[in-house]
Scaffold this active site. Structure first.
Site, PDB file in Angstrom:
ATOM      1  N   ARG A 127       7.231   0.661   6.841  1.00 12.60           N
ATOM      2  CA  ARG A 127       6.100  -0.218   7.130  1.00 12.60           C
ATOM      3  C   ARG A 127       5.046   0.522   7.940  1.00 12.60           C
ATOM      4  NH1 ARG A 127       7.887  -6.036   8.719  1.00 12.60           N
ATOM      5  NH2 ARG A 127       5.674  -6.224   8.288  1.00 12.60           N
ATOM      6  N   CYS A 128       3.854  -0.044   7.924  1.00 15.71           N
ATOM      7  CA  CYS A 128       2.716   0.494   8.649  1.00 15.71           C
ATOM      8  C   CYS A 128       3.093   0.775  10.106  1.00 15.71           C
ATOM      9  CB  CYS A 128       1.580  -0.524   8.581  1.00 15.71           C
ATOM     10  SG  CYS A 128       0.044   0.024   9.313  1.00 15.71           S
ATOM     11  N   PRO A 129       2.733   1.929  10.608  1.00 13.46           N
ATOM     12  CA  PRO A 129       1.811   2.947  10.098  1.00 13.46           C
ATOM     13  C   PRO A 129       2.524   4.131   9.423  1.00 13.46           C
ATOM     14  CG  PRO A 129       2.179   3.395  12.400  1.00 13.46           C
ATOM     15  CD  PRO A 129       3.007   2.163  12.045  1.00 13.46           C
ATOM     16  N   ASP A 147       5.029  -1.067   1.217  1.00 14.61           N
ATOM     17  CA  ASP A 147       4.252  -1.767   2.243  1.00 14.61           C
ATOM     18  C   ASP A 147       2.928  -2.231   1.635  1.00 14.61           C
ATOM     19  OD1 ASP A 147       3.234  -2.725   4.659  1.00 14.61           O
ATOM     20  OD2 ASP A 147       2.497  -0.763   5.270  1.00 14.61           O
ATOM     21  N   ASP A 175      -4.548   1.491   3.581  1.00 12.39           N
ATOM     22  CA  ASP A 175      -4.475   2.494   4.647  1.00 12.39           C
ATOM     23  C   ASP A 175      -4.670   3.906   4.114  1.00 12.39           C
ATOM     24  OD1 ASP A 175      -4.015   0.424   6.421  1.00 12.39           O
ATOM     25  OD2 ASP A 175      -1.850   0.765   6.521  1.00 12.39           O
TER      26      ASP A 175
END
Length: 82
Positions: A10-12, A37, A43
């Site tokens: 998951r982010c980041p 994600d 992103d």
């Protein structure tokens, strides 16, 4: 073409691992990022815009009960940050 599998992260983390992998590539080489994600395409695209890399697109794949997967493609630029 190099491939980076960040499915399940998951982010980041997807964009951070993409950045690390891009540093190892030569200008003009392409990278395919496999991600689950939902924010990864946005992103990575933003990363390309700010880092001088070419955004080649994203493909969305869904199969049955499996999470949606994204196949993100980018090409390392010659300028800007790595």
């Amino acid at each position: 073409m190099k491939r980076l599998d960040v499915r399940g992260l998951r982010c980041p983390l997807p964009v951070l691992k993409t950045h690390r992998m891009m540093k190892a590539l030569q200008a003009g080489e392409t990278l395919e990022v496999l991600a689950t994600d939902k924010d990864a395409p946005k992103d990575v695209r933003h990363y390309c815009q700010n880092g001088g890399h070419a955004w080649l697109g994203v493909e969305t794949c869904a199969q049955g009960d499996r999470p949606i997967e994204f196949i993100i493609r980018l090409r390392k630029g010659t300028g800007g940050e790595a």
